[in-house]
Design a protein around this motif. Structure first.
Motif, PDB file in Angstrom:
ATOM      1  N   LYS A 136      22.817 -52.744  32.975  1.00  0.00           N
ATOM      2  CA  LYS A 136      23.880 -52.454  33.036  1.00  0.00           C
ATOM      3  C   LYS A 136      23.618 -50.602  33.132  1.00  0.00           C
ATOM      4  CE  LYS A 136      28.097 -54.749  32.576  1.00  0.00           C
ATOM      5  NZ  LYS A 136      29.257 -54.814  32.032  1.00  0.00           N
ATOM      6  N   THR A 140      29.115 -58.433  29.414  1.00  0.00           N
ATOM      7  CA  THR A 140      29.260 -58.786  30.929  1.00  0.00           C
ATOM      8  C   THR A 140      28.890 -58.715  32.093  1.00  0.00           C
ATOM      9  OG1 THR A 140      31.909 -58.913  31.138  1.00  0.00           O
ATOM     10  CG2 THR A 140      31.112 -61.011  29.189  1.00  0.00           C
ATOM     11  N   GLY A 141      28.772 -59.470  33.111  1.00  0.00           N
ATOM     12  CA  GLY A 141      28.487 -58.733  34.212  1.00  0.00           C
ATOM     13  C   GLY A 141      27.656 -58.121  34.381  1.00  0.00           C
ATOM     14  N   TYR A 184      23.207 -57.437  36.139  1.00  0.00           N
ATOM     15  CA  TYR A 184      23.307 -57.345  37.024  1.00  0.00           C
ATOM     16  C   TYR A 184      21.465 -57.147  36.891  1.00  0.00           C
ATOM     17  CZ  TYR A 184      25.243 -52.967  36.746  1.00  0.00           C
ATOM     18  OH  TYR A 184      25.646 -51.605  36.822  1.00  0.00           O
TER      19      TYR A 184
END
Length: 105
Positions: free
Chosen positions: A7, A37-38, A40
């Motif tokens: 992140k 979470t999430g 990229y």
């Protein structure tokens, strides 16, 4: 091919602005930045694990970037374990999967 996932604080600040057209506070961006979470892709594609490790060491020196895991490009498979073929180009679909050999954080 390998890639580093994580992140970026700057991206978290601008993320809501693009989808909802309003700016979010720094507290909200920091909460999203600290979540596990999430993730990229935060690096370009690398051809070796060594280059990924160099990027991870470099990213650790910047508090605005968080490393979560490393991924390896491999063939996508269905539930039966068969390789999924892209019908348009008659080649296997490729997807990044978590790479377990490089320890995260």
């Amino acid at each position: 091919m390998f890639a580093v996932y994580g992140k970026s604080l700057q991206k978290e600040r601008t993320r809501k602005y693009r989808c909802c057209k309003y700016k979010i506070s720094d507290e909200t961006a920091m909460r999203a930045f600290k979540k596990d979470t999430g993730a990229y892709q935060i690096s370009p594609d690398y051809s070796s694990e060594k280059q990924c490790l160099e990027f991870i060491d470099l990213a650790k020196s910047y508090p605005e970037v968080r490393y979560l895991y490393t991924a390896k490009l491999d063939r996508a498979r269905n539930k039966k374990g068969e390789v999924i073929i892209n019908e348009k180009i008659s080649r296997p679909k490729m997807k990044y999967f978590r790479f377990k050999d490089i320890p995260n954080q």
